[in-house]
Design a protein around this motif. Structure first.
Motif: not given
Length: 503
Positions: A421, A441, A443-446, A448-449, A452
């Motif tokens: 990443e 992706t 992956s919800l976390s990825r 947003h991460r 941003s």
């Protein structure tokens, strides 16, 4: 638009009727006084559509004077409701004359009517509708202020039109991107002088007919055709009575306009070049990623400022992604814009095709593996003179290669693998541009991460070209200055004054 309607327009598009453009100044169509101009060629077959007059200093002076008079006269005296009702009628008239705008746009650009009928013309009308709604509901700040004598004061904000706005619009989405600027400018009480691209003069001219039909006062909307240096563009940006300049186009041109705008300290709003990345992670829904990336690379023959030219794919799915994007590219159908099966048109001109082909050649010289495309396609005899080019995919280029760093603005992309990443974010941001990005992706976390951390004005996750016109739009780094859209357009198209009243 129905297939029957498209074929009806097709018979007109193939007729011998000329479609000469004209300046539109103070509510009147005119050829101007320079006695200069150029033939407008259709990029589908290089046939001559008609003649376009070149405007000079005289035409720009006349247009700016007309815009100033309207600002200080009938347009400036209208209430917000009166003004926005007229602009709502403009949107309705564009929709009523949908077929005429569609034909003009396809003749100028060569783009498939199926594309223009779903995006260009509807958005051209929507840009007026949306900004009239905003103009009727804007609010400003108000403060109660203590004073030494205890009586107090009230401070409140008042928004006034900025004045005469110079609108310099591009050729890739001529109506959409011109009305994206004209819509808010007029809704907020300004007047405009439009300098459309010399490649695509027809819809800006046609909009003048609409303005007259619905009763927009003379001088509110003006159009002067021409080029940049020592022509209408330069004379417009230099004009001392122009209060603001909004431009969409190449970064180099934006830099030149900004130098002109410094004289008199005129404010600018720029959407400039891009070299937009897409990042495809191994956990992406590959079907969605292929469909979305096919659109982001090849829509409008790659002539979209928000389009993808750099694709970074996580190594476990790299080979499969390349194979499937190649298959998608090779199913694209080139052909006449009126053919409902056409989904890839020509480039806007033979000159632009030579620029794109120069990058095709350079990529091979720098070591690219050509996955598909890379040259001029075989076309039927009646289309062979058009500005056609093959959709093209490369792999294997080093990060410093020209095709990886320079905006090409054609139907092409380079695909490079990545492992982590952190690497993906680093290579995606390693550009002087910062307009748009797409992330794929599950992956919800990825999502947003990574989103941003993208150094861009807009970042899509699991989509592309999904726009809410209320949101801020613009570029970072050398991709632009300022934001437009929704209430963000207020900052450019109005001046905010404070009124202080002592009680």
């Amino acid at each position: 638009m129905t297939v029957q309607a498209i074929h009806k327009r097709a018979s007109l598009a193939q007729s011998n009727a000329r479609r000469d453009a004209a300046h539109f100044i103070n509510g009147t169509f005119t050829a101007g006084s320079t006695n200069r101009g150029w033939d407008n060629h259709c990029p589908v077959d290089n046939s001559v559509i008609g003649f376009v007059p070149e405007g000079g200093k005289v035409e720009i002076d006349q247009a700016v004077s007309a815009a100033r008079a309207a600002l200080e006269g009938p347009w400036g005296r209208m209430s917000v409701v009166e003004r926005t009702d007229l602009l709502g009628a403009v949107a309705d008239e564009i929709t009523r004359r949908f077929d005429e705008f569609l034909e003009a746009e396809s003749l100028d650009t060569g783009k498939p009517m199926s594309l223009a009928s779903h995006i260009d013309i509807p958005r051209g009308a929507a840009n007026f509708k949306m900004f009239t709604d905003i103009a009727k509901t804007i609010s400003t700040e108000c403060f109660q202020t203590p004073t030494v004598d205890g009586t107090g004061a009230i401070n409140y904000g008042v928004r006034r039109p900025k004045g005469v706005i110079a609108v310099i619009s591009p050729w890739n989405l001529p109506l959409l991107l011109m009305t994206w600027k004209v819509g808010p400018a007029l809704a907020l009480g300004n007047t405009v002088v439009v300098k459309p691209s010399e490649e695509t003069p027809l819809t800006a001219t046609l909009l003048g007919e609409v303005m007259n039909k619905v009763g927009i006062p003379k001088g509110v909307y003006n159009v002067v055709h021409g080029f940049g240096p020592n022509s209408a563009g330069e004379f417009l940006t230099q004009h001392p009575d122009v209060n603001g300049i909004t431009f969409t186009g190449e970064t180099r041109t934006g830099e030149a306009i900004m130098r002109q705008a410094a004289l008199g300290l005129r404010q600018v709003s720029f959407e400039l070049g891009g070299k937009n990345p897409a990042i495809v992670f191994a956990d992406a829904d590959l079907d969605k990623a292929i469909e979305g990336t096919t659109r982001s690379v090849f829509s409008n023959t790659g002539q979209v400022c928000l389009g993808t030219e750099r694709i970074y794919v996580q190594r476990p799915i790299f080979d499969e992604f390349v194979c499937r994007l190649k298959q998608a590219a090779e199913t694209l159908r080139l052909g006449r814009p009126e053919d409902p099966n056409t989904n890839l048109g020509p480039l806007v001109s033979l000159e632009h095709r030579e620029k794109v082909l120069s990058f095709y050649r350079k990529a091979v010289e720098e070591g690219a593996t050509v996955i598909t495309g890379g040259s001029i396609p075989e076309m039927p005899e009646d289309l062979a003179a058009g500005a056609w080019v093959q959709p093209t995919i490369w792999t294997g280029l080093p990060d410093h290669a020209a095709a990886v760093n320079e905006e090409i603005f054609g139907p092409c992309c380079h695909i490079r693998p990545f492992d982590t990443e952190e690497e993906a974010v680093s290579v995606a941001n390693s550009t002087r541009y910062g307009l748009a990005a797409a992330i794929w992706t599950e992956s919800l976390s990825r999502a947003h991460r990574v989103a941003s951390r993208m150094e861009v004005g807009i970042c899509w996750v699991n989509s592309w070209f999904l726009r809410d016109l209320r949101t801020a739009f613009g570029g970072s780094k050398t991709s632009g200055i300022g934001r437009e859209g929704g209430v963000h357009s207020l900052e450019f198209y109005t001046e905010l004054s404070n009124v202080c009243i002592k009680l």
